[in-house]
Motif scaffolding. Structure first.
Motif, PDB file in Angstrom:
ATOM      1  N   GLY A 148       8.467 -11.210  -1.330  1.00 43.00           N
ATOM      2  CA  GLY A 148       7.321 -10.376  -0.990  1.00 43.00           C
ATOM      3  C   GLY A 148       7.484  -9.634   0.310  1.00 43.00           C
ATOM      4  N   MET A 149       8.491 -10.011   1.096  1.00 42.50           N
ATOM      5  CA  MET A 149       8.728  -9.361   2.384  1.00 42.50           C
ATOM      6  C   MET A 149       9.894  -8.365   2.317  1.00 42.50           C
ATOM      7  N   MET A 150      10.387  -8.116   1.099  1.00 40.16           N
ATOM      8  CA  MET A 150      11.553  -7.252   0.960  1.00 40.16           C
ATOM      9  C   MET A 150      11.178  -5.781   0.789  1.00 40.16           C
ATOM     10  N   THR A 151      10.126  -5.502   0.002  1.00 41.74           N
ATOM     11  CA  THR A 151       9.703  -4.120  -0.230  1.00 41.74           C
ATOM     12  C   THR A 151       8.180  -4.053  -0.267  1.00 41.74           C
ATOM     13  N   LEU A 152       7.653  -2.843  -0.182  1.00 40.04           N
ATOM     14  CA  LEU A 152       6.210  -2.647  -0.186  1.00 40.04           C
ATOM     15  C   LEU A 152       5.590  -3.077  -1.506  1.00 40.04           C
ATOM     16  N   ILE A 153       6.319  -2.891  -2.622  1.00 41.42           N
ATOM     17  CA  ILE A 153       5.748  -3.160  -3.950  1.00 41.42           C
ATOM     18  C   ILE A 153       5.996  -4.582  -4.416  1.00 41.42           C
ATOM     19  N   ALA A 154       6.613  -5.411  -3.578  1.00 36.44           N
ATOM     20  CA  ALA A 154       7.043  -6.731  -4.038  1.00 36.44           C
ATOM     21  C   ALA A 154       5.882  -7.688  -4.276  1.00 36.44           C
ATOM     22  N   THR A 155       4.758  -7.491  -3.574  1.00 39.19           N
ATOM     23  CA  THR A 155       3.647  -8.435  -3.701  1.00 39.19           C
ATOM     24  C   THR A 155       2.327  -7.703  -3.435  1.00 39.19           C
ATOM     25  N   PRO A 156       1.258  -8.084  -4.104  1.00 36.76           N
ATOM     26  CA  PRO A 156      -0.028  -7.395  -3.932  1.00 36.76           C
ATOM     27  C   PRO A 156      -0.536  -7.326  -2.494  1.00 36.76           C
ATOM     28  N   PRO A 157      -0.411  -8.372  -1.652  1.00 38.95           N
ATOM     29  CA  PRO A 157      -0.907  -8.249  -0.276  1.00 38.95           C
ATOM     30  C   PRO A 157      -0.342  -7.052   0.480  1.00 38.95           C
ATOM     31  N   ASN A 158       0.927  -6.733   0.239  1.00 39.44           N
ATOM     32  CA  ASN A 158       1.508  -5.565   0.897  1.00 39.44           C
ATOM     33  C   ASN A 158       0.766  -4.291   0.498  1.00 39.44           C
ATOM     34  N   LEU A 159       0.467  -4.170  -0.782  1.00 45.78           N
ATOM     35  CA  LEU A 159      -0.222  -2.985  -1.281  1.00 45.78           C
ATOM     36  C   LEU A 159      -1.664  -2.932  -0.768  1.00 45.78           C
ATOM     37  N   VAL A 160      -2.278  -4.097  -0.630  1.00 46.85           N
ATOM     38  CA  VAL A 160      -3.639  -4.157  -0.102  1.00 46.85           C
ATOM     39  C   VAL A 160      -3.673  -3.641   1.333  1.00 46.85           C
ATOM     40  N   PHE A 173       2.637   2.778   4.804  1.00 52.10           N
ATOM     41  CA  PHE A 173       4.015   2.320   4.965  1.00 52.10           C
ATOM     42  C   PHE A 173       4.899   2.936   3.881  1.00 52.10           C
ATOM     43  N   HIS A 174       6.204   2.976   4.149  1.00 57.64           N
ATOM     44  CA  HIS A 174       7.180   3.404   3.153  1.00 57.64           C
ATOM     45  C   HIS A 174       7.666   2.192   2.361  1.00 57.64           C
ATOM     46  N   LEU A 175       8.436   2.462   1.315  1.00 53.22           N
ATOM     47  CA  LEU A 175       8.881   1.393   0.408  1.00 53.22           C
ATOM     48  C   LEU A 175       9.596   0.276   1.155  1.00 53.22           C
ATOM     49  N   PHE A 176      10.432   0.641   2.141  1.00 50.57           N
ATOM     50  CA  PHE A 176      11.241  -0.364   2.828  1.00 50.57           C
ATOM     51  C   PHE A 176      10.769  -0.618   4.266  1.00 50.57           C
ATOM     52  N   SER A 177       9.517  -0.276   4.566  1.00 48.25           N
ATOM     53  CA  SER A 177       9.014  -0.489   5.924  1.00 48.25           C
ATOM     54  C   SER A 177       9.003  -1.961   6.301  1.00 48.25           C
ATOM     55  N   ILE A 178       8.769  -2.830   5.325  1.00 46.16           N
ATOM     56  CA  ILE A 178       8.672  -4.263   5.603  1.00 46.16           C
ATOM     57  C   ILE A 178      10.039  -4.947   5.593  1.00 46.16           C
ATOM     58  N   THR A 179      11.054  -4.287   5.043  1.00 46.45           N
ATOM     59  CA  THR A 179      12.373  -4.906   4.862  1.00 46.45           C
ATOM     60  C   THR A 179      13.002  -5.387   6.168  1.00 46.45           C
ATOM     61  N   PRO A 180      12.950  -4.622   7.280  1.00 45.77           N
ATOM     62  CA  PRO A 180      13.565  -5.123   8.522  1.00 45.77           C
ATOM     63  C   PRO A 180      12.989  -6.443   9.010  1.00 45.77           C
ATOM     64  N   ALA A 550      -1.385  -4.218  10.994  1.00 47.50           N
ATOM     65  CA  ALA A 550      -1.334  -4.228   9.529  1.00 47.50           C
ATOM     66  C   ALA A 550      -0.126  -5.021   9.048  1.00 47.50           C
ATOM     67  N   MET A 551       1.009  -4.848   9.732  1.00 45.86           N
ATOM     68  CA  MET A 551       2.231  -5.539   9.313  1.00 45.86           C
ATOM     69  C   MET A 551       2.098  -7.052   9.474  1.00 45.86           C
ATOM     70  N   ILE A 552       1.446  -7.507  10.551  1.00 48.90           N
ATOM     71  CA  ILE A 552       1.325  -8.948  10.769  1.00 48.90           C
ATOM     72  C   ILE A 552       0.497  -9.600   9.662  1.00 48.90           C
TER      73      ILE A 552
END
Length: 609
Positions: A148-160, A173-180, A550-552
């Motif tokens: 769920g921490m790899m891409t924006l679409i990996a898990t619903p909380p990211n999309l929320v 956020f972009h698709l890979f904003s959470i990846t780093p 938002a990221m936290i």
């Protein structure tokens, strides 16, 4: 604090206590809470039961079915074989590879889906490597959460969280904003699980209860089958091409039986049942049992233009996913009594080949074809698992005595693997593109698996882990009860009150802790819905960038490691891993603290205030 909130919190504390004591079992606790909450008057009975109509619950059930389809067609077996072969029977390497693969696949589809699909893979690996499933199931659930921490679409909380940013007028956020942030957490999480697995020593029997089943290796030794097996390919110059097995009469002419025939198919090789009318083709691989030691196999091979192929397992045990054995007994009144094996025509009746005969404690090999069958004789049959399973329906000719442990690894529909992969690909594409809701995509996959005959309705219903479903449904009403009684608002107000002049890093840590704490009892998606507006409001009050806040929330919502009800991913592995509530606490809490430190360190660096 209202009286209703006090009652809800007391029930929540009672549930947590019962979870911790594991008395009664967790799904029973969920049923108790689902029954008790309506008595408080905070929610109605219809609201308590609403979880059964929740799309996520249906999605989880459908994903169990998708996983069963992949297992029955051999896809998961092959993936498990690949993981085992790459790990060289090293548990450390196995855990590393498994977590990387699961996190990678989960980055483009539902983490719940990935874990549901991988559960049968991991159970099979545990069985084949004699590893306790408890040492592998927790790393599997951790990897699902990391995905769920790899891409924006990996898990619903990211999309929320992303949706809340957009609603407030910010660029999402972009698709890979959470990846780093996800990649370092995955790497540290893998290292952590290599240590924490030692705390997961729950004793689990990987055999079914009751008398242990024999293994094929035991029968191979007992009936003296070793060095009787040969694999011969029919070359293009062979004189056997076009002939039927009835024409050849290998038993009478050469002292051998054809156990199975492997034939090249359009997508993959398939095993066909050897019958009198079966016509041989170039490229066919014959699995032969040589029960007459005097037969010269090399002369036979040269005479008919056959190519000898290597064997990697004693008496075809390397093909135990397709070829199996069964022990049967000749009962009183059987029409086979007084007949020889050839006269009994067992292959014509059952599609299986007799390769062993035991009379009393003596295995009779050399006189196998010529001895007349007697009451109480035990026969060892070999053939495809499909025919072996039909022995369970009973008959007056023979009585099924025993089946080997390897039947649990048998692949019922190996030729349907491409169809199962196609069904899975359709599900993934529909989920990634968002063409239809995730639950609809999963149901489409289930229907495709049924249409392609990868599984039937009975196996689909049996594949659903109802204990996990009931546990999730039973705990969902707490989310609604806490919202209605103001419990969530109370926590949010306290967070806003502490914003003041506090350093932003401390506020980030507080948001992480509250989000993770809410996630102990509320689904991580609901937690993100509740905490994202609060976090952005705090950012505005501090006149800081909204993106770190938002990221936290997104990261904390995925760090649901601490209890089995924190995330469906955890709940799915409770049964297969035989875990107790305390197992998640002792493994999950330390890593949640590690994730807190990493997140508070990295987020301000990559997303400045």
């Amino acid at each position: 604090m209202s009286f209703d909130l006090i009652i809800v919190l007391l029930l929540l504390a009672a549930a947590v206590a019962m979870f911790a004591l594991n008395r009664p079992r967790m799904d029973a606790v969920a049923l108790l809470m689902m029954t008790a909450l309506p008595f408080t008057g905070v929610i109605t009975m219809n609201e308590a039961l609403a979880g059964f109509s929740d799309p996520n619950i249906v999605l989880i059930a459908a994903l169990f079915v998708v996983g069963e389809g992949l297992m029955r067609t051999g896809v998961t077996h092959r993936l498990g074989d690949w993981l085992v072969s790459r790990s060289a029977r090293s548990e450390t390497r196995l855990i590393v590879l498994m977590m990387i693969v699961v996190a990678g696949i989960g980055s483009v589809m539902s983490s719940t889906a990935v874990v549901a699909i991988f559960i049968p893979v991991v159970l099979r690996i545990a069985r084949s490597t004699s590893t306790a499933p408890s040492r592998l199931m927790m790393p599997l659930s951790f990897a699902g959460l990391f995905s769920g921490m790899m891409t924006l679409i990996a898990t619903p909380p990211n999309l929320v969280v992303n949706g809340e940013l957009v609603r407030r007028g910010y660029e999402g956020f972009h698709l890979f904003s959470i990846t780093p942030f996800g990649l370092p957490l995955l790497a540290i999480g893998i290292a952590y699980m290599l240590i924490a697995r030692r705390w997961l020593t729950t004793p689990v029997s990987i055999e079914r209860p009751g008398r242990p089943r024999p293994h094929l290796s035991e029968w191979i030794e007992e009936y003296g089958l070793a060095e009787r097996e040969y694999r011969l390919r029919i070359t293009s110059r062979s004189s056997l091409i076009g002939k039927t097995l009835q024409d050849l009469d290998l038993r009478g002419s050469s002292g051998m039986s054809i156990v199975a025939i492997e034939r090249s198919g359009r997508f993959a090789n398939r095993f066909i049942r050897p019958e009198a009318s079966t016509q041989l083709q170039a490229g066919d691989v014959l699995f032969l049992d040589l029960f007459v030691p005097s037969t010269d196999i090399d002369e036979f091979r040269r005479r008919f233009g056959l190519e000898k192929l290597p064997l990697s397992g004693t008496y075809f045990s390397d093909r135990s996913q397709e070829i199996g054995m069964a022990e049967v007994m000749i009962p009183s009144g059987s029409p086979l009594i007084g007949k020889t094996i050839i006269e009994a025509r067992i292959r014509s009746q059952y599609g299986l080949t007799v390769i062993g005969l035991r009379r009393g404690s003596e295995a009779r090999g050399k006189s196998l074809l010529h001895d007349k069958l007697q009451l109480g004789d035990t026969l060892l049959l070999v053939g495809r698992w499909k025919q072996i399973r039909r022995l369970q329906m009973g008959g007056k000719e023979v009585i099924l005595l025993d089946l080997p442990a390897e039947i649990d690894d048998a692949i019922p529909a190996p030729t349907r693997a491409p169809h199962a992969l196609l069904s899975l690909a359709v599900v993934i594409v529909l989920m990634v593109t968002g063409a239809v809701p995730n639950v609809q995509a999963a149901l489409i996959g289930c229907l495709m698996l049924g249409m392609f005959r990868c599984l039937d309705l009975d196996s689909a219903y049996r594949s659903i882990h109802w204990q996990s479903i009931v546990l999730i449904v039973g705990m969902l009403p707490f989310s609604l009860a806490l919202q209605k009684t103001g419990g969530v608002d109370l926590a949010a107000d306290a967070l806003l009150g502490m914003a003041g002049d506090t350093h932003p890093r401390i506020v980030l840590a507080a948001i992480f802790i509250i989000t993770a704490a809410l996630g102990l009892f509320v689904s991580n998606t609901a937690t993100a819905v509740l905490m994202a507006p609060v976090a952005l409001a705090v950012a505005e009050a501090m006149q800081a960038s909204p993106y770190p806040f938002a990221m936290i929330v997104g990261l904390a919502a995925s760090c649901a490691f601490m209890t089995p009800v924190s995330s469906p991913v955890n709940t799915l592995v409770v049964g297969p891993g035989n875990y107790e509530f305390s197992d998640f606490v002792k493994v999950g809490v330390p890593f949640a603290l590690i994730a807190l430190v990493i997140s508070v360190t990295l987020i301000p660096w990559l997303l400045p205030f």
